[in-house]
Design an enzyme around this catalytic site. Structure first.
Site, PDB file in Angstrom:
ATOM      1  N   LYS A 193       0.739  -1.973  -0.277  1.00 21.17           N
ATOM      2  CA  LYS A 193      -0.352  -0.078  -0.223  1.00 21.17           C
ATOM      3  C   LYS A 193       0.777   1.289  -0.008  1.00 21.17           C
ATOM      4  O   LYS A 193       0.982   2.263   0.490  1.00 21.17           O
ATOM      5  CB  LYS A 193      -1.149  -0.365   0.816  1.00 21.17           C
ATOM      6  CG  LYS A 193      -2.321  -1.139   1.266  1.00 21.17           C
ATOM      7  CD  LYS A 193      -3.198  -0.938   2.395  1.00 21.17           C
ATOM      8  CE  LYS A 193      -3.955  -2.347   2.848  1.00 21.17           C
ATOM      9  NZ  LYS A 193      -3.504  -3.507   2.722  1.00 21.17           N
TER      10      LYS A 193
HETATM   11  O1  LIG Z   1      -5.035  -4.674  -0.095  1.00 21.54           O
HETATM   12  C1  LIG Z   1      -5.428  -5.393   0.592  1.00 21.54           C
HETATM   13  O2  LIG Z   1      -5.171  -6.307   0.661  1.00 21.54           O
HETATM   14  C2  LIG Z   1      -6.612  -4.988   1.529  1.00 21.54           C
HETATM   15  C3  LIG Z   1      -7.345  -4.012   0.853  1.00 21.54           C
HETATM   16  C4  LIG Z   1      -8.297  -3.967   1.868  1.00 21.54           C
HETATM   17  O3  LIG Z   1      -9.495  -3.543   1.757  1.00 21.54           O
HETATM   18  N1  LIG Z   1      -8.804  -4.736   3.065  1.00 21.54           N
HETATM   19  C5  LIG Z   1      -7.949  -6.021   3.509  1.00 21.54           C
HETATM   20  O4  LIG Z   1      -7.915  -6.717   4.328  1.00 21.54           O
HETATM   21  N2  LIG Z   1      -6.435  -5.764   2.698  1.00 21.54           N
HETATM   22  C6  LIG Z   1      -5.783  -6.353   3.308  1.00 21.54           C
HETATM   23  O5  LIG Z   1      -6.232  -8.032   3.115  1.00 21.54           O
HETATM   24  C7  LIG Z   1      -5.865  -8.980   3.604  1.00 21.54           C
HETATM   25  C8  LIG Z   1      -7.162  -9.410   4.847  1.00 21.54           C
HETATM   26  O6  LIG Z   1      -6.651 -10.259   5.795  1.00 21.54           O
HETATM   27  P1  LIG Z   1      -8.055 -11.532   6.173  1.00 21.54           P
HETATM   28  O7  LIG Z   1      -8.957 -10.274   6.894  1.00 21.54           O
HETATM   29  O8  LIG Z   1      -6.924 -12.253   7.642  1.00 21.54           O
HETATM   30  O9  LIG Z   1      -8.774 -12.250   5.351  1.00 21.54           O
HETATM   31  C9  LIG Z   1      -4.990  -8.424   5.033  1.00 21.54           C
HETATM   32  O10 LIG Z   1      -3.635  -8.621   4.090  1.00 21.54           O
HETATM   33  C10 LIG Z   1      -5.471  -6.250   4.409  1.00 21.54           C
HETATM   34  O11 LIG Z   1      -4.501  -5.835   4.969  1.00 21.54           O
END
Ligand SMILES: O=C(O)c1cc(=O)[nH]c(=O)n1[C@@H]1O[C@H](COP(=O)(O)O)[C@@H](O)[C@H]1O
Length: 274
Positions: free
Chosen positions: A99
């Site tokens: 990001k």
């Molecule tokens: O860019 C991302 O991957 C991201 C964007 C977003 O809007 N929301 C989001 O959760 N993420 C990333 O996606 C992953 C979600 O993880 P879980 O919620 O454990 O499945 C994490 O690494 C967050 O940093």
């Protein structure tokens, strides 16, 4: 390694050959590791390597989140992990979730970090600073740049829902990313699974552009609603990410097999609605 094909070509190939829209997120938190791994000097690498090897045939992409490595001075383990994926599972693209977002001269350095140091196929970038903050990544013509558009977190609405002259800010980002900012065809967008109505809107604005969709699993996003809202005209077009629900499915020595079982069930649940 990264020669003629582009990130989007490699993603398309992975979608097809694996019949999967599942992106396995690598967010290693040592506090949640199984007991037999905790404390070892390369525990982060060993944990992620086991997950990667157990799920590679089920995944269209892997997404390591850099903060989990940097916070523990484990960048060398992230390098080793990506090298391992390149060597053992070269057909699965790696998205470095960093990001980033800064002025052009600094963005050039972030691009070197993501694409040369870590050898990622794509990187997540925050578009808040505008076109010239994204441009340096596009100089790496075989890599992808995935812009935050409508994020999965509740606070995402604070700014992304603001009216900017008759449309919401995330809609402007989607239109720019599908239009004038995408002169090289390297862009993709992040849209959270927690907001299916906005996934549908972004799909409407972007044609068949690839969408990275985090938010199923631990954040509670609905798989059916996500797939139905986001699938492309070919019933594809999505990298649906799950991290914690897969990584921490088991706590014992068989944690990688437990992760595989959840990844398999998630891939199949996604495929049911394509
Ligand atoms: O860019 C991302 O991957 C991201 C964007 C977003 O809007 N929301 C989001 O959760 N993420 C990333 O996606 C992953 C979600 O993880 P879980 O919620 O454990 O499945 C994490 O690494 C967050 O940093």
């Amino acid at each position: 390694m990264h020669t003629t094909s582009t990130f989007i070509d490699r993603l398309n190939a992975a979608w097809t050959t694996r019949n999967s829209l599942l992106c396995v997120g690598l967010d290693p938190d040592p506090a949640k590791f199984p007991a037999h791994l905790s404390g070892g000097p390369d525990a982060i690498f060993e944990f992620c390597k086991a997950i990667v090897d157990a799920t590679a045939d089920l995944a269209c992409a892997f997404k390591p989140q850099i903060a989990y490595f940097a916070a523990r001075r484990a960048e060398d383990q992230l390098e080793a992990l990506i090298a391992h994926i390149r060597e053992r599972h070269p057909e699965v693209p790696v998205i470095l979730d960093a990001k980033r977002g800064d002025i052009g001269s600094t963005a050039e350095q972030y691009a070197v970090e993501a694409f040369e140091r870590y050898r990622a196929d794509a990187v997540t970038v925050n578009p808040y600073m505008g076109r010239d903050s994204i441009e340096p990544y596009l100089a790496w013509s075989d890599r992808g740049v995935i812009l935050l558009c409508r994020t999965s977190n509740p606070g995402g609405s604070d700014l992304q829902f603001l009216d900017v002259g008759g449309e919401r800010l995330f809609e402007r980002v989607a239109r720019l990313a599908a239009g004038e900012w995408n002169h090289t065809g390297q862009l993709a967008l992040v849209v959270g699974a927690t907001f299916p109505a906005e996934i549908a809107r972004v799909r409407e604005l972007t044609g068949d552009m690839p969408l990275l969709v985090p938010g199923i699993g631990a954040q509670g996003g609905d798989v059916e609603a996500t797939v139905k809202a986001g699938r492309s005209s070919a019933g594809s077009g999505l990298m649906i990410n799950s991290s914690r629900a897969i990584l921490y499915a088991g706590k014992g020595e068989d944690f990688a097999q437990a992760a595989r079982a959840v990844a398999l069930a998630t891939r199949d649940a996604i495929n049911r609605y394509r």
